[in-house]
Design an enzyme around this catalytic site. Structure first.
Site, PDB file in Angstrom:
ATOM      1  N   CYS A 127       0.817  -1.223   0.000  1.00 44.68           N
ATOM      2  CA  CYS A 127       0.000   0.000   0.000  1.00 44.68           C
ATOM      3  C   CYS A 127       0.846   1.267   0.000  1.00 44.68           C
ATOM      4  CB  CYS A 127      -0.919   0.009   1.215  1.00 44.68           C
ATOM      5  SG  CYS A 127      -1.924  -1.462   1.299  1.00 44.68           S
ATOM      6  N   HIS A 131      -4.165   6.716   1.791  1.00 44.42           N
ATOM      7  CA  HIS A 131      -4.326   5.399   1.168  1.00 44.42           C
ATOM      8  C   HIS A 131      -5.732   4.908   1.470  1.00 44.42           C
ATOM      9  CE1 HIS A 131      -4.198   1.264   0.233  1.00 44.42           C
ATOM     10  NE2 HIS A 131      -4.111   0.866   1.504  1.00 44.42           N
ATOM     11  N   ASN A 162     -10.075  -1.323  -1.654  1.00 42.89           N
ATOM     12  CA  ASN A 162      -8.650  -1.061  -1.433  1.00 42.89           C
ATOM     13  C   ASN A 162      -7.861  -1.623  -2.617  1.00 42.89           C
ATOM     14  OD1 ASN A 162      -5.964  -1.195  -0.599  1.00 42.89           O
ATOM     15  ND2 ASN A 162      -6.441  -1.878   1.478  1.00 42.89           N
TER      16      ASN A 162
HETATM   17  O1  UT7 Z   1      -4.261  -1.535   3.035  1.00 43.84           O
HETATM   18  C1  UT7 Z   1      -3.836  -1.806   4.342  1.00 43.84           C
HETATM   19  C2  UT7 Z   1      -4.271  -3.125   4.702  1.00 43.84           C
HETATM   20  N1  UT7 Z   1      -5.551  -3.360   5.253  1.00 43.84           N
HETATM   21  C3  UT7 Z   1      -6.197  -2.586   6.131  1.00 43.84           C
HETATM   22  O2  UT7 Z   1      -5.891  -1.463   6.408  1.00 43.84           O
HETATM   23  C4  UT7 Z   1      -7.367  -3.223   6.821  1.00 43.84           C
HETATM   24  C5  UT7 Z   1      -7.400  -2.871   8.281  1.00 43.84           C
HETATM   25  N2  UT7 Z   1      -8.446  -3.577   8.996  1.00 43.84           N
HETATM   26  C6  UT7 Z   1      -9.767  -3.401   8.761  1.00 43.84           C
HETATM   27  O3  UT7 Z   1     -10.151  -2.615   7.912  1.00 43.84           O
HETATM   28  C7  UT7 Z   1     -10.748  -4.167   9.615  1.00 43.84           C
HETATM   29  O4  UT7 Z   1     -10.043  -4.888  10.593  1.00 43.84           O
HETATM   30  C8  UT7 Z   1     -11.646  -5.158   8.804  1.00 43.84           C
HETATM   31  C9  UT7 Z   1     -12.658  -4.338   7.979  1.00 43.84           C
HETATM   32  C10 UT7 Z   1     -10.837  -6.025   7.885  1.00 43.84           C
HETATM   33  C11 UT7 Z   1     -12.436  -6.026   9.760  1.00 43.84           C
HETATM   34  O5  UT7 Z   1     -13.209  -5.247  10.642  1.00 43.84           O
HETATM   35  P1  UT7 Z   1     -13.159  -5.502  12.212  1.00 43.84           P
HETATM   36  O6  UT7 Z   1     -14.108  -4.571  12.813  1.00 43.84           O
HETATM   37  O7  UT7 Z   1     -11.749  -5.434  12.675  1.00 43.84           O
HETATM   38  O8  UT7 Z   1     -13.734  -6.972  12.316  1.00 43.84           O
HETATM   39  P2  UT7 Z   1     -13.074  -8.268  12.978  1.00 43.84           P
HETATM   40  O9  UT7 Z   1     -12.015  -8.815  12.111  1.00 43.84           O
HETATM   41  O10 UT7 Z   1     -12.756  -8.016  14.407  1.00 43.84           O
HETATM   42  O11 UT7 Z   1     -14.305  -9.224  12.955  1.00 43.84           O
HETATM   43  C12 UT7 Z   1     -15.512  -8.945  13.684  1.00 43.84           C
HETATM   44  C13 UT7 Z   1     -16.522 -10.001  13.329  1.00 43.84           C
HETATM   45  C14 UT7 Z   1     -15.979 -11.414  13.463  1.00 43.84           C
HETATM   46  O12 UT7 Z   1     -17.030 -12.234  13.905  1.00 43.84           O
HETATM   47  P3  UT7 Z   1     -17.141 -12.674  15.454  1.00 43.84           P
HETATM   48  O13 UT7 Z   1     -15.869 -13.382  15.773  1.00 43.84           O
HETATM   49  O14 UT7 Z   1     -17.310 -11.392  16.199  1.00 43.84           O
HETATM   50  O15 UT7 Z   1     -18.361 -13.538  15.463  1.00 43.84           O
HETATM   51  C15 UT7 Z   1     -15.615 -11.776  12.060  1.00 43.84           C
HETATM   52  O16 UT7 Z   1     -15.637 -13.165  11.828  1.00 43.84           O
HETATM   53  O17 UT7 Z   1     -16.907  -9.854  11.963  1.00 43.84           O
HETATM   54  C16 UT7 Z   1     -16.702 -11.094  11.286  1.00 43.84           C
HETATM   55  N3  UT7 Z   1     -16.344 -10.797   9.896  1.00 43.84           N
HETATM   56  C17 UT7 Z   1     -17.261 -10.613   8.941  1.00 43.84           C
HETATM   57  N4  UT7 Z   1     -18.608 -10.631   8.988  1.00 43.84           N
HETATM   58  C18 UT7 Z   1     -19.255 -10.374   7.834  1.00 43.84           C
HETATM   59  C19 UT7 Z   1     -15.106 -10.686   9.356  1.00 43.84           C
HETATM   60  N5  UT7 Z   1     -15.205 -10.410   8.045  1.00 43.84           N
HETATM   61  C20 UT7 Z   1     -16.541 -10.358   7.768  1.00 43.84           C
HETATM   62  C21 UT7 Z   1     -17.283 -10.121   6.588  1.00 43.84           C
HETATM   63  N6  UT7 Z   1     -18.626 -10.136   6.671  1.00 43.84           N
HETATM   64  N7  UT7 Z   1     -16.690  -9.860   5.414  1.00 43.84           N
END
Ligand code: UT7
Length: 335
Positions: A117, A262, A292
Protein backbone atom coordinates in the site's frame (compact mmCIF):
# COMPACT_ATOMS: atom_id res chain seq x y z
CA UNK A 1 18.17 20.91 -7.68
CA UNK A 2 14.85 20.58 -9.53
CA UNK A 3 12.14 18.70 -7.66
CA UNK A 4 9.88 16.17 -9.36
CA UNK A 5 6.56 17.59 -10.51
CA UNK A 6 3.50 15.75 -11.77
CA UNK A 7 3.41 16.25 -15.55
CA UNK A 8 0.40 13.97 -16.01
CA UNK A 9 -1.75 11.37 -14.28
CA UNK A 10 -4.20 8.71 -15.42
CA UNK A 11 -5.93 5.54 -14.32
CA UNK A 12 -7.64 2.44 -15.62
CA UNK A 13 -10.30 0.27 -14.00
CA UNK A 14 -11.56 -3.05 -15.33
CA UNK A 15 -15.22 -2.79 -16.32
CA UNK A 16 -16.76 -5.48 -14.10
CA UNK A 17 -18.35 -3.88 -11.03
CA UNK A 18 -18.93 -6.17 -8.04
CA UNK A 19 -21.36 -5.09 -5.33
CA UNK A 20 -21.44 -6.15 -1.69
CA UNK A 21 -24.60 -8.12 -2.47
CA UNK A 22 -22.67 -9.99 -5.19
CA UNK A 23 -20.10 -11.02 -2.56
CA UNK A 24 -22.86 -12.05 -0.17
CA UNK A 25 -23.81 -14.72 -2.74
CA UNK A 26 -20.37 -16.30 -2.25
CA UNK A 27 -19.77 -16.01 1.51
CA UNK A 28 -21.49 -15.11 4.78
CA UNK A 29 -21.36 -11.34 4.59
CA UNK A 30 -23.76 -8.49 3.96
CA UNK A 31 -23.89 -5.07 2.37
CA UNK A 32 -24.61 -3.68 5.84
CA UNK A 33 -21.53 -5.28 7.46
CA UNK A 34 -19.19 -4.22 4.67
CA UNK A 35 -20.46 -0.64 4.48
CA UNK A 36 -20.50 -0.20 8.23
CA UNK A 37 -16.97 -1.55 8.80
CA UNK A 38 -15.25 -0.29 5.63
CA UNK A 39 -17.42 2.21 3.74
CA UNK A 40 -17.03 0.10 0.59
CA UNK A 41 -20.07 -0.22 -1.72
CA UNK A 42 -18.53 -1.66 -4.89
CA UNK A 43 -15.18 -2.68 -6.34
CA UNK A 44 -13.97 -3.45 -9.86
CA UNK A 45 -12.70 -6.89 -10.87
CA UNK A 46 -11.01 -8.15 -13.99
CA UNK A 47 -13.52 -10.25 -15.98
CA UNK A 48 -11.28 -13.27 -15.79
CA UNK A 49 -13.50 -15.62 -17.80
CA UNK A 50 -14.11 -13.34 -20.77
CA UNK A 51 -11.13 -11.01 -20.78
CA UNK A 52 -8.27 -12.20 -18.55
CA UNK A 53 -5.86 -9.43 -17.60
CA UNK A 54 -2.87 -9.28 -15.31
CA UNK A 55 -1.68 -6.29 -13.30
CA UNK A 56 0.70 -5.34 -16.13
CA UNK A 57 -2.25 -5.07 -18.58
CA UNK A 58 -4.10 -2.69 -16.27
CA UNK A 59 -0.85 -0.81 -15.68
CA UNK A 60 -0.26 -0.41 -19.42
CA UNK A 61 -3.71 1.11 -19.96
CA UNK A 62 -3.32 3.43 -16.96
CA UNK A 63 0.14 4.48 -18.17
CA UNK A 64 -1.27 5.30 -21.64
CA UNK A 65 -3.81 7.60 -20.01
CA UNK A 66 -1.10 9.25 -17.90
CA UNK A 67 1.13 9.79 -20.95
CA UNK A 68 -1.79 11.30 -22.90
CA UNK A 69 -2.58 13.54 -19.95
CA UNK A 70 1.07 14.67 -19.81
CA UNK A 71 1.20 14.98 -23.61
CA UNK A 72 4.38 12.96 -23.59
CA UNK A 73 5.35 10.13 -25.95
CA UNK A 74 6.76 6.80 -24.83
CA UNK A 75 10.22 7.57 -26.23
CA UNK A 76 10.57 10.47 -23.78
CA UNK A 77 10.30 8.17 -20.72
CA UNK A 78 13.75 7.34 -19.36
CA UNK A 79 12.79 5.30 -16.25
CA UNK A 80 9.82 3.13 -15.26
CA UNK A 81 9.07 2.56 -11.57
CA UNK A 82 6.32 0.07 -10.93
CA UNK A 83 4.70 -0.80 -7.58
CA UNK A 84 2.53 -3.88 -7.12
CA UNK A 85 1.94 -6.81 -4.77
CA UNK A 86 0.18 -8.77 -7.51
CA UNK A 87 2.68 -9.07 -10.36
CA UNK A 88 1.90 -11.23 -13.40
CA UNK A 89 4.79 -13.57 -12.60
CA UNK A 90 7.12 -14.54 -9.76
CA UNK A 91 9.85 -13.04 -11.96
CA UNK A 92 10.63 -10.90 -13.90
CA UNK A 93 8.83 -7.96 -12.34
CA UNK A 94 5.93 -6.31 -14.15
CA UNK A 95 7.80 -3.16 -15.21
CA UNK A 96 9.46 -4.90 -18.16
CA UNK A 97 6.07 -6.15 -19.40
CA UNK A 98 4.73 -2.60 -19.31
CA UNK A 99 7.84 -1.42 -21.15
CA UNK A 100 7.26 -3.94 -23.90
CA UNK A 101 3.46 -3.50 -24.10
CA UNK A 102 3.73 0.29 -24.25
CA UNK A 103 6.68 0.28 -26.63
CA UNK A 104 9.01 2.20 -24.33
CA UNK A 105 12.40 1.88 -26.08
CA UNK A 106 14.73 -1.03 -25.22
CA UNK A 107 17.48 0.05 -22.86
CA UNK A 108 15.24 2.19 -20.65
CA UNK A 109 15.51 0.81 -17.09
CA UNK A 110 12.47 -0.79 -15.46
CA UNK A 111 12.40 -0.90 -11.66
CA UNK A 112 9.90 -2.92 -9.62
CA UNK A 113 9.26 -2.06 -6.00
CA UNK A 114 7.52 -4.22 -3.40
CA UNK A 115 6.02 -1.92 -0.82
CA UNK A 116 2.33 -2.84 -1.03
CA UNK A 117 0.00 0.00 0.00
CA UNK A 118 2.98 2.34 0.47
CA UNK A 119 4.31 1.59 -3.03
CA UNK A 120 3.33 4.92 -4.55
CA UNK A 121 4.91 6.93 -1.72
CA UNK A 122 8.12 4.87 -1.88
CA UNK A 123 8.14 5.18 -5.68
CA UNK A 124 7.60 8.94 -5.50
CA UNK A 125 10.56 9.32 -3.17
CA UNK A 126 12.78 7.26 -5.48
CA UNK A 127 11.61 9.19 -8.55
CA UNK A 128 12.16 12.53 -6.82
CA UNK A 129 15.70 11.57 -5.81
CA UNK A 130 16.56 10.49 -9.37
CA UNK A 131 15.09 13.69 -10.83
CA UNK A 132 16.89 15.86 -8.27
CA UNK A 133 20.17 14.12 -9.08
CA UNK A 134 19.60 14.75 -12.79
CA UNK A 135 20.08 11.08 -13.67
CA UNK A 136 16.56 10.69 -15.12
CA UNK A 137 14.26 13.36 -16.53
CA UNK A 138 10.89 11.77 -17.25
CA UNK A 139 9.78 8.95 -14.98
CA UNK A 140 6.68 6.80 -15.35
CA UNK A 141 5.51 5.81 -11.84
CA UNK A 142 2.83 3.12 -11.77
CA UNK A 143 0.73 1.40 -9.12
CA UNK A 144 -1.34 -1.54 -10.33
CA UNK A 145 -3.12 -4.50 -8.77
CA UNK A 146 -5.22 -7.48 -9.70
CA UNK A 147 -6.45 -8.81 -6.36
CA UNK A 148 -9.56 -10.60 -7.57
CA UNK A 149 -7.72 -13.66 -8.91
CA UNK A 150 -6.04 -14.23 -5.53
CA UNK A 151 -8.78 -13.86 -2.92
CA UNK A 152 -10.39 -16.55 -0.81
CA UNK A 153 -14.12 -16.12 -1.45
CA UNK A 154 -15.05 -18.70 1.20
CA UNK A 155 -16.04 -17.65 4.74
CA UNK A 156 -12.46 -18.22 5.85
CA UNK A 157 -11.17 -15.37 3.68
CA UNK A 158 -14.13 -12.98 3.96
CA UNK A 159 -12.33 -10.38 6.10
CA UNK A 160 -9.75 -9.86 3.34
CA UNK A 161 -11.87 -10.62 0.26
CA UNK A 162 -14.44 -7.88 0.85
CA UNK A 163 -11.93 -5.04 1.08
CA UNK A 164 -9.73 -5.45 -1.99
CA UNK A 165 -10.38 -4.41 -5.59
CA UNK A 166 -8.53 -4.29 -8.92
CA UNK A 167 -7.26 -1.12 -10.55
CA UNK A 168 -4.26 0.79 -11.83
CA UNK A 169 -3.02 4.35 -11.98
CA UNK A 170 0.13 6.03 -13.20
CA UNK A 171 1.88 9.38 -13.05
CA UNK A 172 4.47 10.98 -15.30
CA UNK A 173 7.03 12.87 -13.23
CA UNK A 174 9.62 15.30 -14.46
CA UNK A 175 11.83 18.16 -13.28
CA UNK A 176 9.87 21.28 -12.45
CA UNK A 177 11.02 24.47 -14.13
CA UNK A 178 9.00 26.35 -11.50
CA UNK A 179 10.71 26.30 -8.07
CA UNK A 180 7.30 26.70 -6.42
CA UNK A 181 6.02 23.47 -7.96
CA UNK A 182 6.69 19.79 -7.27
CA UNK A 183 7.59 17.46 -4.42
CA UNK A 184 8.31 19.37 -1.22
CA UNK A 185 8.95 16.44 1.09
CA UNK A 186 8.62 12.65 1.22
CA UNK A 187 9.22 10.35 4.16
CA UNK A 188 9.06 6.58 4.14
CA UNK A 189 9.23 4.05 6.95
CA UNK A 190 9.06 0.33 7.67
CA UNK A 191 8.85 -2.02 10.65
CA UNK A 192 9.50 -5.61 9.59
CA UNK A 193 8.58 -6.97 13.02
CA UNK A 194 4.99 -6.87 11.74
CA UNK A 195 5.60 -8.59 8.40
CA UNK A 196 3.35 -11.53 9.32
CA UNK A 197 0.37 -9.31 10.16
CA UNK A 198 -0.59 -8.95 6.50
CA UNK A 199 1.05 -11.27 4.02
CA UNK A 200 0.67 -13.89 1.35
CA UNK A 201 2.79 -16.86 2.42
CA UNK A 202 2.79 -18.86 -0.77
CA UNK A 203 4.51 -19.68 -3.13
CA UNK A 204 7.74 -19.32 -1.21
CA UNK A 205 11.41 -19.67 -2.16
CA UNK A 206 11.90 -21.14 1.32
CA UNK A 207 9.93 -24.23 0.28
CA UNK A 208 10.77 -26.96 -2.17
CA UNK A 209 8.97 -27.38 -4.42
CA UNK A 210 7.67 -23.84 -4.34
CA UNK A 211 4.15 -24.88 -5.25
CA UNK A 212 2.22 -28.09 -4.50
CA UNK A 213 -1.41 -29.08 -5.10
CA UNK A 214 -1.73 -29.74 -1.36
CA UNK A 215 -0.70 -26.23 -0.36
CA UNK A 216 -3.13 -24.78 -2.86
CA UNK A 217 -5.81 -27.13 -1.50
CA UNK A 218 -5.10 -25.72 1.98
CA UNK A 219 -5.50 -22.17 0.61
CA UNK A 220 -1.99 -21.09 1.56
CA UNK A 221 -1.76 -18.93 -1.58
CA UNK A 222 -4.39 -16.54 -0.17
CA UNK A 223 -3.48 -13.39 1.79
CA UNK A 224 -3.80 -13.43 5.58
CA UNK A 225 -4.46 -10.36 7.69
CA UNK A 226 -4.72 -9.48 11.35
CA UNK A 227 -7.22 -6.73 10.52
CA UNK A 228 -7.51 -5.22 14.01
CA UNK A 229 -3.77 -4.81 14.40
CA UNK A 230 -3.35 -3.39 10.89
CA UNK A 231 -6.16 -0.94 11.63
CA UNK A 232 -4.58 0.14 14.93
CA UNK A 233 -1.20 0.86 13.37
CA UNK A 234 -2.67 2.51 10.24
CA UNK A 235 -4.58 5.14 12.24
CA UNK A 236 -1.48 6.11 14.19
CA UNK A 237 1.28 5.83 11.55
CA UNK A 238 -0.43 7.82 8.79
CA UNK A 239 -1.08 10.92 10.94
CA UNK A 240 2.40 10.55 12.46
CA UNK A 241 4.08 10.60 9.04
CA UNK A 242 1.96 13.56 7.87
CA UNK A 243 2.96 15.46 11.03
CA UNK A 244 6.60 14.55 10.34
CA UNK A 245 6.23 16.02 6.83
CA UNK A 246 4.56 19.19 8.13
CA UNK A 247 7.18 19.67 10.87
CA UNK A 248 10.03 19.16 8.42
CA UNK A 249 8.69 21.86 6.11
CA UNK A 250 7.31 24.37 8.62
CA UNK A 251 3.78 23.87 7.28
CA UNK A 252 0.56 23.11 9.18
CA UNK A 253 -2.61 21.06 8.63
CA UNK A 254 -4.35 24.28 7.62
CA UNK A 255 -1.96 24.67 4.68
CA UNK A 256 -3.13 21.33 3.20
CA UNK A 257 -5.54 21.86 0.30
CA UNK A 258 -6.11 18.15 -0.20
CA UNK A 259 -5.13 15.04 1.73
CA UNK A 260 -5.31 11.74 -0.10
CA UNK A 261 -4.90 8.94 2.42
CA UNK A 262 -4.33 5.40 1.17
CA UNK A 263 -7.80 3.98 0.58
CA UNK A 264 -7.63 1.04 3.02
CA UNK A 265 -10.91 1.53 4.83
CA UNK A 266 -13.13 4.63 5.04
CA UNK A 267 -13.11 4.35 8.86
CA UNK A 268 -9.30 4.53 8.83
CA UNK A 269 -9.36 7.58 6.53
CA UNK A 270 -11.92 9.29 8.80
CA UNK A 271 -9.77 8.69 11.88
CA UNK A 272 -6.68 10.02 10.08
CA UNK A 273 -8.70 13.11 9.12
CA UNK A 274 -9.83 13.65 12.72
CA UNK A 275 -6.33 13.18 14.13
CA UNK A 276 -5.00 15.78 11.70
CA UNK A 277 -7.95 18.11 12.41
CA UNK A 278 -8.83 18.41 8.74
CA UNK A 279 -12.20 19.55 7.36
CA UNK A 280 -14.17 17.28 4.99
CA UNK A 281 -13.30 19.46 2.00
CA UNK A 282 -9.58 18.87 2.70
CA UNK A 283 -9.80 15.07 2.24
CA UNK A 284 -10.49 12.97 -0.84
CA UNK A 285 -11.82 9.40 -0.60
CA UNK A 286 -13.08 7.08 -3.34
CA UNK A 287 -12.81 3.70 -1.58
CA UNK A 288 -16.63 3.55 -1.65
CA UNK A 289 -16.43 2.75 -5.39
CA UNK A 290 -13.18 0.82 -5.71
CA UNK A 291 -12.30 -0.87 -2.40
CA UNK A 292 -8.65 -1.06 -1.43
CA UNK A 293 -6.49 -1.18 -4.56
CA UNK A 294 -3.20 -1.23 -2.61
CA UNK A 295 -0.38 0.36 -4.67
CA UNK A 296 -2.93 1.86 -7.07
CA UNK A 297 -5.11 3.46 -4.41
CA UNK A 298 -3.33 6.80 -3.95
CA UNK A 299 -2.67 7.56 -7.65
CA UNK A 300 -6.21 6.36 -8.51
CA UNK A 301 -7.69 8.80 -6.00
CA UNK A 302 -5.31 11.54 -7.17
CA UNK A 303 -6.27 10.96 -10.80
CA UNK A 304 -9.97 11.28 -9.95
CA UNK A 305 -9.37 14.32 -7.74
CA UNK A 306 -7.56 16.02 -10.63
CA UNK A 307 -10.38 15.11 -13.04
CA UNK A 308 -12.85 16.64 -10.58
CA UNK A 309 -10.84 19.86 -10.48
CA UNK A 310 -9.95 19.51 -6.80
CA UNK A 311 -6.39 20.82 -7.26
CA UNK A 312 -5.14 24.09 -8.70
CA UNK A 313 -1.62 25.25 -9.39
CA UNK A 314 0.20 26.00 -6.15
CA UNK A 315 -2.17 23.97 -3.92
CA UNK A 316 -0.53 21.83 -1.23
CA UNK A 317 -1.31 18.15 -1.78
CA UNK A 318 -0.59 15.64 0.96
CA UNK A 319 -0.42 11.89 0.40
CA UNK A 320 -0.06 9.26 3.12
CA UNK A 321 -0.02 5.48 3.12
CA UNK A 322 0.20 2.51 5.43
CA UNK A 323 0.29 -1.16 4.59
CA UNK A 324 1.84 -4.59 4.68
CA UNK A 325 5.40 -4.85 5.92
CA UNK A 326 4.49 -2.73 7.85
CA UNK A 327 5.46 0.14 5.59
CA UNK A 328 4.20 3.73 5.70
CA UNK A 329 5.03 7.28 4.78
CA UNK A 330 3.79 10.67 3.60
CA UNK A 331 4.47 13.19 0.88
CA UNK A 332 3.83 16.91 0.40
CA UNK A 333 3.57 18.21 -3.14
CA UNK A 334 3.04 21.74 -4.38
CA UNK A 335 0.67 21.16 -7.33
O1 UT7 B 1 -4.26 -1.54 3.03
C1 UT7 B 1 -3.84 -1.81 4.34
C2 UT7 B 1 -4.27 -3.12 4.70
N1 UT7 B 1 -5.55 -3.36 5.25
C3 UT7 B 1 -6.20 -2.59 6.13
O2 UT7 B 1 -5.89 -1.46 6.41
C4 UT7 B 1 -7.37 -3.22 6.82
C5 UT7 B 1 -7.40 -2.87 8.28
N2 UT7 B 1 -8.45 -3.58 9.00
C6 UT7 B 1 -9.77 -3.40 8.76
O3 UT7 B 1 -10.15 -2.61 7.91
C7 UT7 B 1 -10.75 -4.17 9.62
O4 UT7 B 1 -10.04 -4.89 10.59
C8 UT7 B 1 -11.65 -5.16 8.80
C9 UT7 B 1 -12.66 -4.34 7.98
C10 UT7 B 1 -10.84 -6.02 7.89
C11 UT7 B 1 -12.44 -6.03 9.76
O5 UT7 B 1 -13.21 -5.25 10.64
P1 UT7 B 1 -13.16 -5.50 12.21
O6 UT7 B 1 -14.11 -4.57 12.81
O7 UT7 B 1 -11.75 -5.43 12.67
O8 UT7 B 1 -13.73 -6.97 12.32
P2 UT7 B 1 -13.07 -8.27 12.98
O9 UT7 B 1 -12.02 -8.81 12.11
O10 UT7 B 1 -12.76 -8.02 14.41
O11 UT7 B 1 -14.31 -9.22 12.96
C12 UT7 B 1 -15.51 -8.95 13.68
C13 UT7 B 1 -16.52 -10.00 13.33
C14 UT7 B 1 -15.98 -11.41 13.46
O12 UT7 B 1 -17.03 -12.23 13.91
P3 UT7 B 1 -17.14 -12.67 15.45
O13 UT7 B 1 -15.87 -13.38 15.77
O14 UT7 B 1 -17.31 -11.39 16.20
O15 UT7 B 1 -18.36 -13.54 15.46
C15 UT7 B 1 -15.61 -11.78 12.06
O16 UT7 B 1 -15.64 -13.16 11.83
O17 UT7 B 1 -16.91 -9.85 11.96
C16 UT7 B 1 -16.70 -11.09 11.29
N3 UT7 B 1 -16.34 -10.80 9.90
C17 UT7 B 1 -17.26 -10.61 8.94
N4 UT7 B 1 -18.61 -10.63 8.99
C18 UT7 B 1 -19.26 -10.37 7.83
C19 UT7 B 1 -15.11 -10.69 9.36
N5 UT7 B 1 -15.20 -10.41 8.04
C20 UT7 B 1 -16.54 -10.36 7.77
C21 UT7 B 1 -17.28 -10.12 6.59
N6 UT7 B 1 -18.63 -10.14 6.67
N7 UT7 B 1 -16.69 -9.86 5.41
Amino acid sequence: MPNAAFLGIGHYLPEKVVSNDDLAQLMDTSDEWIQQRTGIKTRHYVDFENNPMGASDLATLAAKNALDNAQITTDEIDLIIYATLSPDRFFPGDAVFVQSKLGIPAGVPALDIRNQCSGFIYGLNIANAFIQSGQYQKILLIGSEVHSTGLDFSNKGRDVAVIFGDGAAAAVLGPSDDPERGVVHVNMHADGRHADELHCPYPSSAEMPRATPQAIEEGRHFPLMNGKNVFKHAVSKMPESVKEALNATGLTSEDIKLLIPHQANLRIAEMVQRRLKLRDDQVFNNIQKYGNTTAASIPLALSEAVQEGRLEKGDLLCLTAFGAGFTWGAALIRW
